[in-house]
Design a protein around this motif. Structure first.
Motif, mmCIF file in Angstrom:
data_model
loop_
_atom_site.group_PDB
_atom_site.id
_atom_site.type_symbol
_atom_site.label_atom_id
_atom_site.label_comp_id
_atom_site.label_asym_id
_atom_site.label_seq_id
_atom_site.Cartn_x
_atom_site.Cartn_y
_atom_site.Cartn_z
ATOM 1 N N UNK A 67 69.424 75.537 -3.861
ATOM 2 C CA UNK A 67 68.513 75.161 -2.777
ATOM 3 C C UNK A 67 67.741 73.890 -3.148
ATOM 4 N N UNK A 68 67.264 73.826 -4.393
ATOM 5 C CA UNK A 68 66.511 72.647 -4.831
ATOM 6 C C UNK A 68 67.378 71.390 -4.811
ATOM 7 N N UNK A 69 68.628 71.549 -5.237
ATOM 8 C CA UNK A 69 69.537 70.398 -5.186
ATOM 9 C C UNK A 69 69.736 69.938 -3.746
ATOM 10 N N UNK A 70 69.843 70.909 -2.837
ATOM 11 C CA UNK A 70 69.981 70.545 -1.430
ATOM 12 C C UNK A 70 68.761 69.835 -0.881
ATOM 13 N N UNK A 87 53.573 68.818 -10.250
ATOM 14 C CA UNK A 87 54.512 67.981 -10.997
ATOM 15 C C UNK A 87 55.712 67.553 -10.161
ATOM 16 N N UNK A 88 56.208 68.451 -9.336
ATOM 17 C CA UNK A 88 57.458 68.171 -8.631
ATOM 18 C C UNK A 88 57.314 68.144 -7.110
ATOM 19 N N UNK A 89 56.128 68.460 -6.619
ATOM 20 C CA UNK A 89 55.927 68.443 -5.177
ATOM 21 C C UNK A 89 56.645 69.553 -4.443
ATOM 22 N N UNK A 90 56.932 70.638 -5.149
ATOM 23 C CA UNK A 90 57.614 71.780 -4.547
ATOM 24 C C UNK A 90 56.579 72.835 -4.193
ATOM 25 N N UNK A 91 56.687 73.403 -3.006
ATOM 26 C CA UNK A 91 55.711 74.388 -2.553
ATOM 27 C C UNK A 91 55.682 75.602 -3.471
ATOM 28 N N UNK A 92 54.482 76.143 -3.775
ATOM 29 C CA UNK A 92 54.392 77.362 -4.589
ATOM 30 C C UNK A 92 54.996 78.583 -3.917
ATOM 31 N N UNK A 125 61.768 71.322 -12.037
ATOM 32 C CA UNK A 125 60.949 72.365 -11.405
ATOM 33 C C UNK A 125 60.711 73.519 -12.365
ATOM 34 N N UNK A 126 61.776 73.975 -13.032
ATOM 35 C CA UNK A 126 61.630 75.123 -13.932
ATOM 36 C C UNK A 126 60.822 74.755 -15.177
ATOM 37 N N UNK A 127 60.950 73.511 -15.654
ATOM 38 C CA UNK A 127 60.138 73.079 -16.796
ATOM 39 C C UNK A 127 58.658 73.048 -16.402
ATOM 40 N N UNK A 128 58.377 72.525 -15.204
ATOM 41 C CA UNK A 128 56.982 72.494 -14.732
ATOM 42 C C UNK A 128 56.438 73.901 -14.563
ATOM 43 N N UNK A 129 57.273 74.806 -14.075
ATOM 44 C CA UNK A 129 56.855 76.192 -13.906
ATOM 45 C C UNK A 129 56.532 76.824 -15.261
ATOM 46 N N UNK A 135 55.845 88.172 -13.582
ATOM 47 C CA UNK A 135 55.240 87.864 -12.290
ATOM 48 C C UNK A 135 53.948 87.068 -12.479
ATOM 49 N N UNK A 136 53.184 87.396 -13.534
ATOM 50 C CA UNK A 136 51.990 86.618 -13.816
ATOM 51 C C UNK A 136 52.316 85.174 -14.149
ATOM 52 N N UNK A 137 53.409 84.968 -14.888
ATOM 53 C CA UNK A 137 53.830 83.610 -15.227
ATOM 54 C C UNK A 137 54.247 82.838 -13.978
ATOM 55 N N UNK A 138 54.951 83.499 -13.078
ATOM 56 C CA UNK A 138 55.341 82.827 -11.839
ATOM 57 C C UNK A 138 54.115 82.440 -11.024
ATOM 58 N N UNK A 139 53.158 83.362 -10.914
ATOM 59 C CA UNK A 139 51.941 83.064 -10.146
ATOM 60 C C UNK A 139 51.150 81.932 -10.795
ATOM 61 N N UNK A 140 51.041 81.972 -12.110
ATOM 62 C CA UNK A 140 50.225 80.978 -12.811
ATOM 63 C C UNK A 140 50.895 79.610 -12.847
ATOM 64 N N UNK A 141 52.224 79.591 -12.913
ATOM 65 C CA UNK A 141 52.932 78.319 -13.010
ATOM 66 C C UNK A 141 53.216 77.649 -11.685
ATOM 67 N N UNK A 142 52.970 78.365 -10.583
ATOM 68 C CA UNK A 142 53.362 77.809 -9.276
ATOM 69 C C UNK A 142 52.568 76.556 -8.917
ATOM 70 N N UNK A 143 51.275 76.530 -9.259
ATOM 71 C CA UNK A 143 50.476 75.355 -8.914
ATOM 72 C C UNK A 143 50.902 74.135 -9.722
ATOM 73 N N UNK A 144 51.205 74.354 -11.011
ATOM 74 C CA UNK A 144 51.683 73.237 -11.838
ATOM 75 C C UNK A 144 53.011 72.713 -11.310
ATOM 76 N N UNK A 145 53.849 73.604 -10.828
ATOM 77 C CA UNK A 145 55.127 73.201 -10.257
ATOM 78 C C UNK A 145 54.908 72.322 -9.028
ATOM 79 N N UNK A 146 53.933 72.682 -8.221
ATOM 80 C CA UNK A 146 53.657 71.877 -7.037
ATOM 81 C C UNK A 146 53.113 70.502 -7.410
#
Length: 362
Positions: free
Chosen positions: A22-25, A305-310, A33-37, A292-303
């Protein structure tokens, strides 16, 4: 068949592969994205602590869900039970200023557990004595708990200035101390791990745990063999509520120090996903809650760094759950068995030839 550990890991791998497509698309880099997460969740000491902070209430509510689900009692009320536990803790906390620290902690934690136990036990009683479906009762009690929290922070527990919809802060003596300041590490996190171990022992190494799992597998057979279904139902829902309420008390005592509206962002509902990913194993719930805590905590950094919605984090969570459920279908199980089955090398050998010391006549 895949082991209980391999299934969640396999589901995560497939979910990440689908998300990568999906990200490639969308023209984004999956690796970036995964590194930022990952950096947002574990990139430094403070990020790691924040991940643990977000995971702690998920452990308490995940254990509550696991205990109930093991007996085929679909407790959807973890959020309400946590909220009532937090209200109880926030109500007694300001009055503990002159109480010794250890005793104050025991009181505020006990109040939270008692509040959650009453809320969960009520749903258990309705199921056992009035045959009210616990899914309906626990969902309805969630709404009551949310409105109760709104009422107390606008009414009897509102802070003295009446300027903000929040309660008075709890006394210093009732606050779980931070360790390695200024981080938010506290003993509540250790308590969550200890309770996970105790719940594992309860479920798999006690007679009550066996009765609970027997009730979950076949209620009619359990009743036939003398297991007291109504009493066990009330007891399990009470215990489940106490675990969730304890999570609310820890949140007030260690993190927020006061009550306010929307104290829970939906931990009780997210805990259902945590418990399912952990296969209802209390030890696995600790790892699933950290995930799940890591996903929640990393979502803002992902947004950032990469401009991807949390919101992408919620998609990953949903895909992991759906894929794990797909692993349990007969089609998938049969496919895995066919792939992993080894040829039967003894099929062409007569049974008598397998007996040591015997000879086959020509």
């Amino acid at each position: 068949m895949l082991s209980s550990i391999a299934k969640p890991l396999g589901a995560l791998a497939i979910a990440l592969a689908l998300i990568s497509l999906v990200l490639l698309g969308l023209g984004a880099s999956p690796i970036g994205v995964f590194i930022a997460l990952g950096e947002g969740a574990f990139g430094n000491w403070y990020a790691c602590v924040d991940t643990i902070v977000k995971a702690t209430p998920l452990v308490f509510t995940g254990l509550a869900v696991s205990i109930a689900f093991s007996g085929a009692l679909w407790n959807i009320g973890g959020d309400g039970q946590l909220t009532i536990g937090a209200i109880a803790a926030g109500a007694v906390g300001p009055w503990l200023g002159d109480v010794p620290h250890v005793l104050a902690i025991l009181i505020i934690v006990g109040a939270g557990a008692l509040g959650g136990a009453v809320w969960g036990g009520l749903a258990g009683w309705l199921r056992a004595r009035r045959d009210v479906n616990e899914v309906i009762s626990t969902i309805m009690l969630n709404f009551v708990a949310v409105q109760a929290l709104s009422w107390v922070v606008h009414g009897p527990l509102m802070e003295a200035s009446r300027a903000y919809p929040a309660s008075e802060p709890i006394a210093q003596a009732a606050q779980l101390e931070f360790y390695f300041a200024p981080s938010r590490l506290n003993l509540g996190m250790l308590l969550a791990v200890v309770l996970a171990a105790l719940c594992y022992l309860l479920l798999f190494h006690t007679g009550v745990g066996f009765e609970l799992r027997a009730m979950g597998r076949n209620r009619r057979a359990a009743r036939f063999f003398g297991i007291p279904i109504p009493a066990l139902t009330i007891w399990v829902m009470t215990l489940s509520g106490a675990l969730a309420g304890l999570g609310g008390a820890i949140q007030v005592s260690a993190i927020s120090h006061r009550l306010y509206e929307k104290l829970s962002p939906g931990w009780g509902y997210e805990a259902i996903a945590v418990a399912l990913v952990a296969r209802l194993n209390p030890i696995g719930i600790v790892a699933a809650a950290l995930f799940f805590g890591a996903l929640d905590n990393g979502s803002q950094a992902m947004q950032r760094a990469e401009g991807v919605s949390p919101v992408l984090v919620q998609v990953i969570q949903g895909l992991v759950i759906l894929i794990i459920l797909a692993f349990d279908t007969p089609l998938w199980s049969g496919l895995i068995e066919r792939i992993s089955a080894a040829p039967d090398s003894t099929a062409a050998i007569p049974p008598t030839a397998q007996l040591s010391g015997d000879k086959i006549d020509a």
